[in-house]
Design a protein around this motif. Structure first.
Motif, PDB file in Angstrom:
ATOM      1  N   GLU A   1       0.837  -1.201   0.000  1.00 57.60           N
ATOM      2  CA  GLU A   1       0.000   0.000   0.000  1.00 57.60           C
ATOM      3  C   GLU A   1       0.867   1.244   0.000  1.00 57.60           C
ATOM      4  O   GLU A   1       1.895   1.298   0.685  1.00 57.60           O
ATOM      5  N   GLU A   2       0.438   2.212  -0.777  1.00 59.51           N
ATOM      6  CA  GLU A   2       1.108   3.512  -0.889  1.00 59.51           C
ATOM      7  C   GLU A   2       2.478   3.434  -1.560  1.00 59.51           C
ATOM      8  O   GLU A   2       3.202   4.422  -1.602  1.00 59.51           O
TER       9      GLU A   2
ATOM     10  N   GLN B   1       5.021   3.317  -4.668  1.00 54.95           N
ATOM     11  CA  GLN B   1       4.988   3.856  -6.022  1.00 54.95           C
ATOM     12  C   GLN B   1       5.246   2.758  -7.051  1.00 54.95           C
ATOM     13  O   GLN B   1       6.064   1.859  -6.849  1.00 54.95           O
TER      14      GLN B   1
ATOM     15  N   ARG C   1      -1.013  10.367  -7.920  1.00 56.37           N
ATOM     16  CA  ARG C   1      -0.668  11.577  -7.168  1.00 56.37           C
ATOM     17  C   ARG C   1      -0.115  12.558  -8.188  1.00 56.37           C
ATOM     18  O   ARG C   1       0.935  12.307  -8.794  1.00 56.37           O
TER      19      ARG C   1
ATOM     20  N   PHE D   1       0.496   5.097  -7.490  1.00 59.44           N
ATOM     21  CA  PHE D   1       0.760   4.430  -6.220  1.00 59.44           C
ATOM     22  C   PHE D   1      -0.301   3.359  -5.976  1.00 59.44           C
ATOM     23  O   PHE D   1      -1.429   3.468  -6.464  1.00 59.44           O
TER      24      PHE D   1
ATOM     25  N   ALA E   1      -4.676   2.233  -0.865  1.00 59.57           N
ATOM     26  CA  ALA E   1      -4.920   1.609   0.431  1.00 59.57           C
ATOM     27  C   ALA E   1      -6.033   0.581   0.278  1.00 59.57           C
ATOM     28  O   ALA E   1      -7.044   0.847  -0.373  1.00 59.57           O
TER      29      ALA E   1
END
Length: 130
Positions: free
Chosen positions: A27-28, A30, A64, A70, A73
């Protein structure tokens, strides 16, 4: 690497989903940019962009602005839920239907499943099975 019969963008999306499912991409974390994908795998950047776009629609990736793509979540959990549901619908339900056709009693199917599941640990084959 992407030499299967499916379109390359589908293969890229499948590969990224597999990385998310296995935990290689957390999660999160790149993901490679479309340019990096194009350079690394010698494909058209638009092909990678099409794969990413589909994964964004699925909620696996998000963008982003100015930074890149990315892993969203909860992406792994959503994929696991989807794949489990698909397993029951596409694999198990037809197998149970075939068992009914063959006259295999439910208790025999359950005994077989319980007997073979004892050879597995946390969903992975034991060394005997691999």
């Amino acid at each position: 690497m992407f030499d299967g019969p499916e379109p390359i963008y589908v293969q890229i999306a499948t590969w990224i989903r597999a990385q998310v499912l296995s935990g290689e991409l957390g999660e999160e974390e790149q993901v490679m940019s479309t340019t990096q994908f194009a350079t690394t795998f010698r494909i058209n950047p638009a092909t990678a962009a099409k794969a990413f776009s589909g994964l964004v629609e699925e909620g696996v990736l998000y963008k982003r602005r100015g930074l890149g793509m990315f892993v969203a979540a909860g992406a792994r959990e959503r994929l696991l839920d989807e794949y489990r549901k698909r397993y029951f619908e596409d694999v198990l339900a037809p197998a149970l239907q075939q068992a009914d056709i063959l006259g295999i009693p439910t208790d025999e199917v359950v005994a077989y499943v319980v007997g073979t599941s004892g050879k597995r640990t946390s969903g992975k084959p034991t060394t005997e099975e691999s």
